[in-house]
Design an enzyme around this catalytic site. Structure first.
Site, mmCIF file in Angstrom:
data_model
loop_
_atom_site.group_PDB
_atom_site.id
_atom_site.type_symbol
_atom_site.label_atom_id
_atom_site.label_comp_id
_atom_site.label_asym_id
_atom_site.label_seq_id
_atom_site.Cartn_x
_atom_site.Cartn_y
_atom_site.Cartn_z
ATOM 1 N N SER A 117 0.809 -1.218 0.000
ATOM 2 C CA SER A 117 0.000 0.000 0.000
ATOM 3 C C SER A 117 0.847 1.275 0.000
ATOM 4 C CB SER A 117 -0.960 -0.039 1.185
ATOM 5 O OG SER A 117 -1.885 1.008 1.127
ATOM 6 N N ARG A 177 -4.884 6.467 23.271
ATOM 7 C CA ARG A 177 -5.053 5.033 23.005
ATOM 8 C C ARG A 177 -3.677 4.402 22.812
ATOM 9 N NH1 ARG A 177 -4.618 4.410 17.312
ATOM 10 N NH2 ARG A 177 -5.344 2.270 17.457
ATOM 11 N N GLY A 222 -1.041 -0.363 18.610
ATOM 12 C CA GLY A 222 -1.242 -1.800 18.463
ATOM 13 C C GLY A 222 0.047 -2.561 18.259
#
Length: 542
Positions: free
Chosen positions: A64, A496, A499
């Site tokens: 990508s 947050r 990941g």
């Protein structure tokens, strides 16, 4: 399953010692030289998934928006959607298995997933333009054939085109014809039909400059250009003839750096857009008369599209539900405009395309776009049937609106975000509404925002709820954020955990850039103090 043959072939695609990779939303991605064994093994996995689902499965070789030196791979499930979460775990397990354990892992996956090994398997393969992609595609084919699977290699495709091919093959052609030509015809015929009326008015604002990120989007858009009606002229830049993939160009560069790509000439108030390397993201932008750069990201794309859909649904008046799905990163001004001005319901999910896609499926018509420009519109089967019926049977005005809605839906690649189809939808709406790029941009003004990162000893000390907008632990952190937010107008902030690495991501917005930066700094400091920050303390001025 001939495990001896698998073992012999696997030696030719040996796994480097100590390399551990995780299959995520984007599949596997890393330096291209480390991926040969992964590609071979994903060929194996695609065969097992095909046997289990009794469907065609896709394998896309791409990284990508990553640099040209990287590559990656992801599997496409039967309806053109992302690989099921349980099979992401199988993919990770298979990719990381040591050579001597590979046969055992294949058997374990087959047993856990109740794969009928006597079932036929069919896999379709696509790749982007990276120098490593052709070789790595061959490794996928080696994996497919050693397990007795059949395959079709489409060669060079955008990622959305491969998703389209998989869905077409598994819908027996109902969604479209599973060829590149079929893809071009499906999108262009809907676009031409939709814009006929607008282009008859002699609109002279329909030239679009497209930065193709030196990627696959350039090849496919060049092939498709002659299908467009004369009313749209597309000029291609960063078309791969010189320059590296995604280097100082492409949607991710423009969004991240808030400036135009290299290699494109921009005059005042000209509409421009950028694809990313595999053409599944798009952002628009322009320079105003004073030379100021204006970015139109996924939030404003979603606003334009959902507002237009709402108008058509009001015209039809048949009770179909419309919902817009965002993440916490969506600019607060976009949420307020949709809810308060357009009266469109907005829902927030956790970060990640799979969460957005899943939530959007709950509506008759679900719109989702990430701020980075990745998104699409999803239509329920019941809504599709109703719209097609109304387009045939309704009274004049209602039929006209239903027909327009039918064409808009046909223009979207409903399997995944698709820069080409999104571009055509945007161009059609701007033409039909008679909007300039400046008028589109002026629908609302983005609140200033700032994103920062804080290094922590262990990212798992932070857990969140409410679509990642509220901190559950460590104790006291959410209360501290709440107190800081109260100090500024039109403000909000959330944190947050990453990941993939031990950092905490901080997002803040407020009524001015100065207040936004102060809030971001103060929240970062609270994270550092309450969540085990390491290294240098956050500083004002960053």
């Amino acid at each position: 399953m001939d495990l001896d043959a698998v073992t012999k072939q696997s030696v030719l695609h040996a796994k480097p010692d100590g390399l551990i990779l995780q299959y995520g939303t984007a599949g596997f991605r890393t330096k291209a030289e480390h991926l040969d064994h992964v590609m071979f093994r994903m060929g194996l996995l695609a065969v097992l998934r095909s046997k289990q689902t009794k469907s065609t499965i896709g394998v896309m070789v791409t990284a990508s928006h990553n640099p040209e030196e990287d590559n990656g791979v992801k599997l496409v499930d039967p309806l053109g959607e992302m690989l099921a979460a349980s099979w992401e775990e199988h993919a990770t397990c298979l990719a990381n298995a040591e050579e001597q354990h590979l046969p055992r892992v294949l058997v374990d996956i087959s047993e856990k997933a109740a794969v009928d090994l006597h079932q036929d398997a069919f896999v379709v393969i696509g790749r982007d333009t990276r120098p490593s992609s052709e070789r790595l595609s061959q490794s996928v084919i080696d994996g497919v054939t050693v397990l007795g699977g059949q395959f079709y290699d489409y060669g060079l495709l955008t990622t959305p085109q491969l998703h389209y091919m998989v869905f077409c093959r598994n819908s027996n052609g109902q969604y479209g014809k599973a060829t590149v030509e079929g893809y071009y015809q499906k999108l262009s015929s809907a676009f031409v039909e939709l814009t006929k009326q607008a282009f008859c008015r002699g609109d002279d604002h329909r030239t679009l400059k497209v930065d193709c990120a030196n990627g696959i989007g350039a090849l496919k858009l060049a092939e498709m250009k002659h299908y467009f009606s004369p009313g749209l002229s597309v000029q291609l830049f960063n078309d791969g003839t010189k320059g590296k993939l995604n280097h100082l160009c492409g949607a991710d560069f423009v969004k991240s750096h808030q400036k135009p790509p290299q290699g494109i000439e921009m005059r005042a108030n000209e509409r421009c857009c950028s694809f990313d390397g595999d053409a599944d993201r798009i952002v628009y932008y322009y320079h105003d008369a004073d030379g100021q750069f204006h970015l139109i990201d996924g939030d404003k794309i979603a606003t334009l599209i959902s507002s237009f859909l709402k108008e058509l649904l009001l015209e039809i008046g048949d009770g179909l539900s419309l919902g817009v799905v965002q993440t916490a990163y969506a600019n607060g001004s976009s949420t307020r405009y949709l809810e308060e001005v357009m009266k469109v319901p907005v829902y927030c999910t956790k970060t990640g395309v799979k969460h957005l896609h899943h939530k959007a499926q709950e509506f008759d018509i679900g719109v989702y776009f990430e701020a980075n420009g990745h998104g699409t519109v999803l239509l329920s089967k019941a809504a599709e049937t109703k719209i097609k019926q109304l387009a045939k049977e309704s009274e004049d005005e209602k039929r006209k609106a239903a027909k327009m809605l039918e064409n808009i839906i046909d223009l979207f690649n409903q399997t995944i975000g698709d820069a080409i189809s999104d571009m055509l939808v945007i161009e059609a709406i701007l033409a039909l509404k008679g909007l300039t790029v400046q008028q589109w941009d002026a629908l609302y003004t983005d609140l200033p925002n700032r994103q920062l990162k804080v290094k922590v000893a262990d990212r798992q000390v932070i857990s969140t709820t409410d679509a990642e907008r509220q901190v559950v632990k460590p104790p006291g952190l959410q209360e501290a954020i709440n107190d800081l937010v109260k100090k500024y107008r039109l403000s909000r902030a959330f944190v947050r955990p990453s990941g993939t690495e031990d950092i905490v991501r901080v997002y803040a917005e407020a009524d001015s850039q100065e207040n936004t930066d102060s809030l971001a700094y103060e929240v970062s400091l609270a994270v550092f103090q309450l969540a085990g920050g390491i290294g240098e303390r956050p500083q004002r001025g960053f």
